[in-house]
Scaffold this motif. Structure first.
Motif, PDB file in Angstrom:
ATOM      1  N   GLU A   4      -4.144  -0.405  -0.334  1.00 21.91           N
ATOM      2  CA  GLU A   4      -3.969   1.042  -0.338  1.00 21.91           C
ATOM      3  C   GLU A   4      -2.681   1.406  -1.053  1.00 21.91           C
ATOM      4  O   GLU A   4      -1.687   0.700  -0.917  1.00 21.91           O
ATOM      5  CB  GLU A   4      -3.905   1.541   1.099  1.00 21.91           C
ATOM      6  CG  GLU A   4      -5.268   1.720   1.711  1.00 21.91           C
ATOM      7  CD  GLU A   4      -5.182   2.513   3.001  1.00 21.91           C
ATOM      8  OE1 GLU A   4      -4.760   3.678   2.947  1.00 21.91           O
ATOM      9  OE2 GLU A   4      -5.532   1.950   4.033  1.00 21.91           O
ATOM     10  N   GLU A   8       1.422   6.407   0.347  1.00 25.77           N
ATOM     11  CA  GLU A   8       1.357   7.864   0.288  1.00 25.77           C
ATOM     12  C   GLU A   8       2.132   8.426   1.465  1.00 25.77           C
ATOM     13  O   GLU A   8       2.513   7.690   2.376  1.00 25.77           O
ATOM     14  CB  GLU A   8      -0.099   8.343   0.314  1.00 25.77           C
ATOM     15  CG  GLU A   8      -0.847   7.906   1.556  1.00 25.77           C
ATOM     16  CD  GLU A   8      -2.276   8.421   1.573  1.00 25.77           C
ATOM     17  OE1 GLU A   8      -2.494   9.585   1.232  1.00 25.77           O
ATOM     18  OE2 GLU A   8      -3.169   7.634   1.945  1.00 25.77           O
ATOM     19  N   HIS A  22       2.319  10.169   4.814  1.00 25.38           N
ATOM     20  CA  HIS A  22       1.485  10.479   5.986  1.00 25.38           C
ATOM     21  C   HIS A  22       2.238  11.510   6.823  1.00 25.38           C
ATOM     22  O   HIS A  22       3.367  11.260   7.242  1.00 25.38           O
ATOM     23  CB  HIS A  22       1.243   9.216   6.819  1.00 25.38           C
ATOM     24  CG  HIS A  22       0.534   8.132   6.063  1.00 25.38           C
ATOM     25  ND1 HIS A  22      -0.817   7.931   6.147  1.00 25.38           N
ATOM     26  CD2 HIS A  22       1.003   7.223   5.177  1.00 25.38           C
ATOM     27  CE1 HIS A  22      -1.164   6.928   5.363  1.00 25.38           C
ATOM     28  NE2 HIS A  22      -0.068   6.480   4.760  1.00 25.38           N
ATOM     29  N   ASP A  63       2.484  14.199  10.125  1.00 30.78           N
ATOM     30  CA  ASP A  63       1.935  14.596  11.420  1.00 30.78           C
ATOM     31  C   ASP A  63       2.872  15.635  12.026  1.00 30.78           C
ATOM     32  O   ASP A  63       4.086  15.566  11.835  1.00 30.78           O
ATOM     33  CB  ASP A  63       1.814  13.378  12.357  1.00 30.78           C
ATOM     34  CG  ASP A  63       0.845  13.641  13.502  1.00 30.78           C
ATOM     35  OD1 ASP A  63       0.233  14.748  13.527  1.00 30.78           O
ATOM     36  OD2 ASP A  63       0.688  12.773  14.360  1.00 30.78           O
ATOM     37  N   THR A  92       4.271   5.287   3.166  1.00 30.75           N
ATOM     38  CA  THR A  92       3.884   3.881   3.317  1.00 30.75           C
ATOM     39  C   THR A  92       2.403   3.720   2.993  1.00 30.75           C
ATOM     40  O   THR A  92       1.673   4.710   2.885  1.00 30.75           O
ATOM     41  CB  THR A  92       4.148   3.379   4.765  1.00 30.75           C
ATOM     42  OG1 THR A  92       3.813   2.005   4.868  1.00 30.75           O
ATOM     43  CG2 THR A  92       3.318   4.144   5.775  1.00 30.75           C
ATOM     44  N   SER A  93       1.978   2.468   2.869  1.00 32.49           N
ATOM     45  CA  SER A  93       0.543   2.210   2.730  1.00 32.49           C
ATOM     46  C   SER A  93      -0.030   1.639   4.035  1.00 32.49           C
ATOM     47  O   SER A  93      -1.204   1.345   4.119  1.00 32.49           O
ATOM     48  CB  SER A  93       0.304   1.223   1.580  1.00 32.49           C
ATOM     49  OG  SER A  93       1.029   0.042   1.830  1.00 32.49           O
ATOM     50  N   ASP A  94       0.835   1.476   5.036  1.00 32.45           N
ATOM     51  CA  ASP A  94       0.459   0.822   6.278  1.00 32.45           C
ATOM     52  C   ASP A  94       0.107   1.865   7.350  1.00 32.45           C
ATOM     53  O   ASP A  94       0.983   2.425   8.007  1.00 32.45           O
ATOM     54  CB  ASP A  94       1.638  -0.062   6.738  1.00 32.45           C
ATOM     55  CG  ASP A  94       1.294  -0.909   7.946  1.00 32.45           C
ATOM     56  OD1 ASP A  94       0.291  -0.614   8.624  1.00 32.45           O
ATOM     57  OD2 ASP A  94       2.047  -1.861   8.228  1.00 32.45           O
ATOM     58  N   ARG A  95      -1.190   2.114   7.538  1.00 36.05           N
ATOM     59  CA  ARG A  95      -1.623   3.133   8.493  1.00 36.05           C
ATOM     60  C   ARG A  95      -1.313   2.756   9.936  1.00 36.05           C
ATOM     61  O   ARG A  95      -1.051   3.617  10.778  1.00 36.05           O
ATOM     62  CB  ARG A  95      -3.129   3.390   8.348  1.00 36.05           C
ATOM     63  CG  ARG A  95      -3.462   4.175   7.100  1.00 36.05           C
ATOM     64  CD  ARG A  95      -4.942   4.385   6.949  1.00 36.05           C
ATOM     65  NE  ARG A  95      -5.206   5.037   5.682  1.00 36.05           N
ATOM     66  CZ  ARG A  95      -5.151   6.355   5.491  1.00 36.05           C
ATOM     67  NH1 ARG A  95      -4.857   7.151   6.495  1.00 36.05           N
ATOM     68  NH2 ARG A  95      -5.398   6.876   4.314  1.00 36.05           N
ATOM     69  N   GLU A  96      -1.347   1.468  10.220  1.00 37.44           N
ATOM     70  CA  GLU A  96      -1.036   1.032  11.595  1.00 37.44           C
ATOM     71  C   GLU A  96       0.426   1.300  11.925  1.00 37.44           C
ATOM     72  O   GLU A  96       0.771   1.693  13.042  1.00 37.44           O
ATOM     73  CB  GLU A  96      -1.336  -0.455  11.753  1.00 37.44           C
ATOM     74  CG  GLU A  96      -2.809  -0.741  11.925  1.00 37.44           C
ATOM     75  CD  GLU A  96      -3.083  -2.220  12.110  1.00 37.44           C
ATOM     76  OE1 GLU A  96      -2.156  -2.965  12.478  1.00 37.44           O
ATOM     77  OE2 GLU A  96      -4.230  -2.623  11.867  1.00 37.44           O
ATOM     78  N   VAL A 117       2.173   3.727  10.705  1.00 37.10           N
ATOM     79  CA  VAL A 117       2.280   5.181  10.918  1.00 37.10           C
ATOM     80  C   VAL A 117       1.919   5.525  12.355  1.00 37.10           C
ATOM     81  O   VAL A 117       2.623   6.287  13.024  1.00 37.10           O
ATOM     82  CB  VAL A 117       1.366   5.948   9.935  1.00 37.10           C
ATOM     83  CG1 VAL A 117       1.325   7.432  10.269  1.00 37.10           C
ATOM     84  CG2 VAL A 117       1.831   5.741   8.500  1.00 37.10           C
ATOM     85  N   ALA A 118       0.837   4.935  12.858  1.00 35.85           N
ATOM     86  CA  ALA A 118       0.396   5.228  14.231  1.00 35.85           C
ATOM     87  C   ALA A 118       1.449   4.775  15.240  1.00 35.85           C
ATOM     88  O   ALA A 118       1.785   5.508  16.174  1.00 35.85           O
ATOM     89  CB  ALA A 118      -0.940   4.537  14.499  1.00 35.85           C
TER      90      ALA A 118
END
Lengths: 119, 348
Positions: free
Chosen positions: B26, B29, B31, B33, B48-52, B54-55
């Motif tokens: 990925e 970008e 993210h 919230d 970041t490209s790391d969605r985990e 971000v969560a």
């Protein structure tokens, strides 16, 4: 100048123009409204379909109105009317907030004028 | 024949595999919230490209800010309100470790701001009706204000020896509202860094701290106009920088046609006059928070001396007439949307 030099220059120009568009595009009109109540997203709706949404929070009811490609906080608890004062939300990133009712209304789009707003 | 085919297609297959591999990655970008915490609207942007990640980071910020809000709240039950109860007795007590570092740093800021930042005046904030979520007035009488000022509660009245604390003035009541947000953002961002976040903006109620940068550009920050009509200016920041604004439009109420805002001048006991908003850039969020309040109170004439004492070189002050006062260092960082009247002032 050879044909290859010309090609390199053309590619460089395209790269610069592409970077400019990618990095500096100003805010675009929003296409969706996202409504958060408490800790939960309760709706994500298109802005091109008029409708009204009532959101129940701890302080009462916040009314979200969608019309003509924009959304607004039409009514909300709170003595100062801060949520309503945000007016019509049209540009990506615009928002209205009711802290007493813990409701966030924000409109979304592809590009934001600013990464964050200080106030 | 087969051998020649493999020799030709080999490099092609490598390119194809690499292309597939890269397409599986990925692209980084931003993210975003937004949620309500710390009693205000919080916005977290992570590049970041790391969605985990971000969560995890979002959950970390939520829980950190909620804990801090509960712990440092000046008028709801918790460690800070308990500290206020104990301070009013005048007797020594063991300070709660969750509030002690804040109080120590607040004492230091009280000195460097020449008393313009005085969180010991919690009783004055309560008297004006600003210790509620929805302030409505009416304003206090001059006699009520004078009664508090005559007792002169200040951070210098608090004696701290290790973890032991006592107040020599029973009128001392702490309200760290002008500072806790900056301190809290700083702590929450440190936690994000520990989780592996390198590029982010944490914005709580309009005040923000940024780290890193989103790709090859700076973070773009809009500074809202004090009259609420759009954006006054744009600021570019990168690396660790905080942008804090104190404005007369943030918390206020109207009574009999008069408008009363929440930034109280400890010298007069009334809302500070002469200034509409002060914006400060500094690498330390707590310092930026204190400075924006102290410079607002100092006003259009005296802010340069106070800024110099606090070590702040990037300041933008909007006075009552709408004139914008800037330090030379701030002028280099700001781009205005229109052509407002500007005055460049060097620090002493």
């Amino acid at each position: 100048m050879t044909r290859a030099d010309g090609l390199v220059i053309l590619l460089a120009i395209l790269l610069v123009m592409g970077s400019y568009v990618w990095l500096w595009t100003p805010a675009t009109p929003a296409t969706q409204v996202r409504v958060v109540a408490g800790d939960r997203e309760i709706a994500r709706l298109p802005l091109d379909q008029p409708r009204q949404l009532e959101v129940t929070g701890p302080a009462g009811i916040t009314v979200v109105e969608i019309r003509d490609g924009a959304a607004r906080c039409a009514a909300s608890p709170g003595s100062q009317g801060i949520c309503q004062q945000a007016g019509w939300l049209r540009q990506a990133g615009d928002m209205a907030v009711s802290l007493p009712n813990r409701v966030i209304i924000e409109v979304l789009g592809d590009e934001w004028a600013f990464d964050s707003v200080n106030y | 024949m087969i051998h020649r085919f493999e020799r030709r297609t080999g490099p092609l297959m490598v390119v194809l595999c690499l292309t597939l591999l890269l397409s599986a990655c990925e692209r980084p970008e931003i993210h975003r919230d937004r949620f309500i915490a710390f009693g205000t609207l919080v916005e977290l942007n992570i590049y970041t490209s790391d969605r985990e990640l971000v969560a995890r980071a979002t959950e970390s910020v939520r829980s950190d800010l909620e804990y801090m809000h509960q712990t440092w709240h000046a008028w709801e039950p918790g460690p800070m309100s308990r500290t206020n109860e104990l301070l009013s007795t005048g007797l020594p007590f063991s300070a709660d470790p969750s509030v002690l570092p804040l109080i120590l740093e607040a004492q230091r800021f009280y000195k460097t701001s020449e008393g313009l930042f005085n969180p010991a005046l919690g009783a004055l904030f309560a008297l004006w009706g600003f210790q509620t979520d929805d302030p409505q007035g009416p304003p206090p009488t001059p006699e009520q204000i004078r009664a508090i000022l005559e007792q002169a509660p200040s951070m210098a009245d608090i004696e701290i020896d290790g973890i032991r604390m006592r107040s020599h003035n029973p009128a001392v009541q702490l309200d760290l509202g002008a500072y806790a947000k900056g301190y809290g953002i700083q702590q929450a961002m440190a936690h994000l860094r520990d989780l592996g976040v390198e590029h982010a903006i944490l914005n709580a109620g309009g005040d923000l701290l940024a780290i890193g940068r989103p790709g090859n550009r700076s973070w773009r920050i809009g500074v809202r106009a004090p009259d609420g009509q759009g954006v006054l200016a744009a600021i570019r920041i990168q690396g660790e920088e905080a942008v804090f604004t104190s404005g007369d439009y943030e918390r206020y109420y109207r009574h009999e046609g008069e408008r009363y805002h929440h930034i109280l001048d400890p010298r007069t006991g009334y809302p500070a006059r002469g200034t509409r908003a002060v914006t400060v850039i500094h690498h330390h969020a707590a310092t930026a928070d204190v400075a924006s309040t102290a410079l607002f109170i100092a006003g259009p004439e005296h802010w340069p001396a106070v800024a110099a004492r606090l070590g702040i070189d990037k300041v933008m002050l909007v006075d009552e007439a709408g004139v914008i006062h800037l330090t030379p260092a701030m002028e280099k960082r700001v781009t205005f949307e229109g052509t407002p009247t500007r005055r460049i002032t060097s620090l002493p």
